[in-house]
Enzyme design. Sequence first.
Site, short mmCIF file in Angstrom:
data_model
loop_
_atom_site.label_atom_id
_atom_site.label_comp_id
_atom_site.label_asym_id
_atom_site.label_seq_id
_atom_site.Cartn_x
_atom_site.Cartn_y
_atom_site.Cartn_z
N GLY A 100 67.01 11.80 31.58
CA GLY A 100 67.25 10.59 30.81
C GLY A 100 66.88 9.32 31.55
N GLY A 125 72.58 15.64 32.07
CA GLY A 125 73.28 16.58 31.19
C GLY A 125 72.35 17.53 30.49
N ARG A 163 74.02 15.62 38.34
CA ARG A 163 73.93 14.17 38.27
C ARG A 163 73.95 13.61 39.69
NH1 ARG A 163 74.52 12.46 33.10
NH2 ARG A 163 75.62 13.81 31.62
N THR A 177 67.16 12.91 26.39
CA THR A 177 68.51 12.45 26.09
C THR A 177 68.88 12.93 24.70
OG1 THR A 177 69.89 10.53 25.60
CG2 THR A 177 67.53 10.23 25.38
N ILE A 178 69.98 13.62 24.59
CA ILE A 178 70.40 14.12 23.30
C ILE A 178 70.83 12.98 22.38
CG2 ILE A 178 72.86 14.44 23.81
CD1 ILE A 178 72.60 17.21 22.43
N ASP A 179 71.21 11.83 22.98
CA ASP A 179 71.68 10.68 22.19
C ASP A 179 70.54 9.89 21.54
OD1 ASP A 179 74.21 11.34 22.97
OD2 ASP A 179 74.39 9.79 24.50
N GLY A 221 77.30 10.56 21.71
CA GLY A 221 76.78 9.22 21.46
C GLY A 221 77.56 8.22 22.28
N GLY A 224 68.54 7.35 33.58
CA GLY A 224 68.88 7.34 35.00
C GLY A 224 67.91 8.17 35.82
#
Length: 539
Positions: A237, A149, A212, A266-268, A312, A239
């Site tokens: 990220g 993403g 993805r 990863t933004i999370d 999240g 993955g």
Amino acid sequence: MDSIHCCSSVSAINSRSFDSSNSKSLTLNLRNGFASISNPKVGSSLAPMGTFGNAQPKIVTGDAGYVLEDVPHLADYIPDLPTYHNPLQDNPAYSVVKQYFVNDDDSVAQKIVVHKSSPRGTHFRRAGPRQKVYFESDEVHACIVTCGGLCPGLNTVIREIVCGLNYMYGVNRVLGIAGGYRGFYSRNTTSLTPKVVNDIHKRGGTILGTSRGGHDTSKIVDSIQDRGINQVYIIGGDGTQKGASVIFEEIQRRGLKVAVAGIPKTIDNDIPVIDKSFGFDTAVEEAQRAINAAHVESESIENCIGVVKLMGRYSGFIAMHATLASRDVDCCLIPESPFYLEGPGGLFEYIEKRLKENGHMVIVMAEGAGQELLSESMRYADKQDASGNKLLQDVGLWISQKIRDHFSTSKRMGITLKYIDPTYMIRAVPSNASDNVYCTLLAQSAVHGAMAGYTGFTVGPVNGRHSYIPFYRIIERQNKVVITDRMWARLLSSTNQPSFLSPEDIIEDKKEEAPQSQLLNGESGRDDEAFEKVISNAC
């Protein structure tokens, strides 16, 4: 310090650590879940079995419980590689620097808070330029790929890899792989130069495109080999980093002189070991704008509730930090902290209480919060995207409707509800100033590592110092908010919301988290003290 290296296979033992003439005396033993590679002349080293693919970690042990989880090096499986002087020593930009190069023995401690009697603990190799490099500038043909993403800062990382290779090491051939992993074998590429990437950091998204899935290891490595690429920079990220680990292993199996470097994205903020992921600060800053809008809406209308859904999937860091930063939130809901709607101590009771006190309220929730309640309510089957992530239902819409239904049914209080979902707006914006600086450091550290011959690593800050981290440590688990940690307690005291946990749940959580949080506030993961004790006893 005794340095004992455990490489990817018994047949590929680091030639710098073991005398090849004594290779017949090497033995592989299994003990207590660890692989022990022993040599009568140098001792033994332990590594956890089955950490990633067929490769085994490189573990270096030393005095006082020192453990270095080292990263692979090209010289581990390609003998007699020539080295060259680092061109940085002739770079005018570095002429004022007192120390050009990082000492090869420098390492960064994973735990910075220790007791006086604690062992020195787990360390990672410090990132930075080395005095000797394993690539000549004219020889380097690098490529960059972005996967997964979107995230603020992707273009900044791309820009700084290109500029770092060119300005610091004189590398002129850098290829951009378009559209994620599948771009390797679909032949979509872009030539990247400092002029091409000059202004891209001012835009959101990624100029290379992303996707993805699409990971075919054999085809990807075939493409790398056919194009003559010898440095691969992979931005993505957990993955994506798993895919990078498999690509590295196949490259190693073929004996190719190709360095594989990962930049975690990863933004999370759910990648373990590193302090935080790039784009996170920007995400929190943008989330505050949505929270402020919800607050303005709610306080302008009697008995109005503003609901904001933030990113999240499994980790509630954005929701937690945005809540702490804004101070306008009355309730924060995250995946790590279960909650319930009805009954004493439930969400509905708390909403009614706050509306009576203030006349309005703001609820912030991460997209993964309450999914078990939604699943039970809607009875939908689990589905996954191309990266293997669970496809989530819109919990924000669901809970908004539940709140409306509850108050319309009870008829005790008329409410107005405003639902705001800024998800894709947050991740599509350009990175802010702090993330731009952070992305620059990540990119340059990755370039220094690849030029120095390190491979199979991810770069990131550990306790404020950039380090080279083995792939298996990045992909072994997800970083999550620890709800028995003081940070979550700070949020609860800030919002004055209930924890929604029963005393039994809290006791059980503390039992589960206690071994990992004795020294660091709530850091989850492997019990490093136990790991170090096993190594100490075995060696």
